[in-house]
Write an enzyme that holds these catalytic residues in place. Structure first.
Site, PDB file in Angstrom:
ATOM      1  N   ASP A  92      57.996-111.319 -11.546  1.00 35.54           N
ATOM      2  CA  ASP A  92      58.798-111.706 -12.718  1.00 35.54           C
ATOM      3  C   ASP A  92      59.320-110.488 -13.458  1.00 35.54           C
ATOM      4  O   ASP A  92      58.819-109.373 -13.303  1.00 35.54           O
ATOM      5  CB  ASP A  92      57.970-112.567 -13.675  1.00 35.54           C
ATOM      6  CG  ASP A  92      56.786-111.812 -14.271  1.00 35.54           C
ATOM      7  OD1 ASP A  92      56.111-111.077 -13.533  1.00 35.54           O
ATOM      8  OD2 ASP A  92      56.545-111.950 -15.487  1.00 35.54           O
ATOM      9  N   GLU A 187      53.485-111.878 -14.719  1.00 31.19           N
ATOM     10  CA  GLU A 187      52.716-110.767 -15.284  1.00 31.19           C
ATOM     11  C   GLU A 187      53.184-110.458 -16.700  1.00 31.19           C
ATOM     12  O   GLU A 187      52.385-110.147 -17.574  1.00 31.19           O
ATOM     13  CB  GLU A 187      52.868-109.515 -14.410  1.00 31.19           C
ATOM     14  CG  GLU A 187      51.879-108.400 -14.740  1.00 31.19           C
ATOM     15  CD  GLU A 187      52.397-107.386 -15.760  1.00 31.19           C
ATOM     16  OE1 GLU A 187      51.626-106.527 -16.169  1.00 31.19           O
ATOM     17  OE2 GLU A 187      53.574-107.471 -16.160  1.00 31.19           O
TER      18      GLU A 187
HETATM   19 ZN    ZN Z   1      55.491-104.465 -14.825  1.00 31.57          ZN
END
Ligand code: ZN
Length: 422
Positions: A92, A187
């Site tokens: 992401d 993340e």
């Molecule tokens: Zn990163």
């Protein structure tokens, strides 16, 4: 033997690979409460799983429910007893700036001048604002068109791991133990490891490849907490509001004004912690405010959380119970505690750099990584550089030479661990 000489069969070019990944929008969204937070992250996950299968990685697993990708490269002959080493990156991109229609551009042989990102000249990548650019004279840079972020965070890491994997699979003369690969979603919203399957991943030790400048290596990160304040005001016609109105938004201001003014991301660096106002919306009737709290030092981190509680209590005493409703949760902790018993991860990574003439730079992360969470789940996991800069914004760029060097670091780590025993 020098690794370079063992690479007889050439993989796909690293940069072509990277640019292909940047064109896929994988922005995560912390407000959806789903996993993955955005379905578009599957577009990259599926592609990576397909590419890993095509390059003949083994045990390729694509978790279609939660959007994780795992794969393995079996140990080379004679290295079956070496510890399984993992490499992890996140798919992401930050929700701070759009990651849709990324149009990356290569600036060749950079001459230290201002780089006009957008055609209208509104966004300029300049050494005046980003002095680190001055270190890149003659380098080839990858920049944005000013409308989006680049996504080197962390698609540079993904491309480097994929490139490493292809090199290992094409060149069996390179010695390595079992290599485990993991790509995670979400993340950037702190959920990268929520459904990470340590058994499926299969490594004993791992590295996230999610850092910046070449040579940086990180095994200390922030302790982190999230704060949500819901402030209940009392709306009354302003004409006769005296002694009756409670303006929720003004109480939010009051909360902010009681925090230590300089413990703010704008005024802190290195190991200095902060309170950061991330979102605020409000009317007279109601205000909602989000903060994040960060500090490397556990004691100072705890004190910061106590300060928040004290201010909330003060405001509730002043304006009435439940005027300010507080939700505060820890997000992650400093990984150093979990790395210390396995310092070979640090010394070997540094050795991998030094063999290439790269000077390792110890850098406490002013953020968190998947590795911090994984370290606390039992997989010690420092963070390695990717060659990307200025993350989370339209001024993000990557240095091509550094990205290529990062692949060499990964390969060296594989080789160092091929005959490593504790
Ligand atoms: Zn990163």
């Amino acid at each position: 033997m020098k690794l370079e000489s063992l690479i007889k069969n050439k993989p796909e070019d690293l940069i072509e690979r990277f640019l292909r990944y940047t064109r896929i929008d994988t922005q995560s969204d912390e407000h959806t409460n789903t996993s993955p937070s955005t379905m578009k992250q599957h577009d990259l996950a599926k592609l990576l799983a397909d590419e890993l299968t095509t390059m003949c990685a083994s045990e390729v697993v694509y978790d279609r429910e939660h959007c994780y990708v795992y794969a393995k490269i079996p140990a080379s002959k004679g290295c079956e007893n070496a510890p399984a080493i993992g490499f992890i990156s996140h798919m992401d991109t930050s929700d701070a700036v759009s990651g849709k229609d990324v149009k990356a551009r290569i600036v060749e042989n950079y001459d230290l001048s201002d780089i006009k990102l957008s055609e209208d000249g509104r966004y300029v990548l300049s050494p005046k604002d980003f002095p680190e650019l001055l270190n890149h004279k003659g380098d080839d840079l990858i920049v944005t068109d000013g409308n989006t972020l680049l996504g080197a965070d962390d698609k540079a890491g993904i491309a480097e791991i994929m490139n490493m994997a292809e090199i290992l699979l094409l060149n069996p003369e390179i010695l390595h133990g079992k290599i485990c690969i993991g790509f995670t979603p979400d993340e950037e919203i702190g959920e990268g490891t929520t459904y990470f399957d340590l058994d499926k991943f299969g490594a004993k030790y791992a590295f996230t490849v999610d850092g910046g400048k070449l040579g940086e290596m990180e095994y200390e990160n922030f302790n982190a907490a999230e704060v949500e304040l819901i402030i209940n005001g009392r709306s009354v016609h302003p004409g006769d509001a005296k002694n009756r109105m409670l303006n929720a938004t003004l109480i939010a201001y009051e909360f902010q004004s009681m925090l230590p003014a300089f413990e703010n991301p704008m005024y802190t660096e290195k190991r200095e912690g902060f309170y950061h106002l991330t979102m605020m919306k409000g009317t007279c009737e109601k205000a909602v405010v989000y903060y994040i709290i960060r500090d490397h030092d556990m004691e100072k981190f705890t004190k910061k959380k106590e300060t928040v509680k004290r201010i909330v209590n003060f405001l509730n005493e002043k304006y009435g119970q439940n005027t300010v409703e507080l939700t505060m949760e820890d997000s992650y902790y400093n990984m150093i505690e979990k790395i210390r018993p396995h310092m070979h991860l640090v010394t070997n990574a540094k050795k991998a750099m030094e063999e290439l003439g790269i000077t390792p730079i110890d850098q406490p992360i002013r953020g968190g990584t998947d590795g911090a969470m994984l370290s606390y789940k039992g997989l010690p996991c420092p963070n390695l550089c990717t060659g990307g800069y200025n993350y989370h914004g339209r001024y993000e760029y990557a240095v091509i030479g550094e990205m290529r060097a990062c692949v060499s670091i990964l390969l060296n780590i594989c080789e160092i661990y091929s005959d490593f025993s504790e």
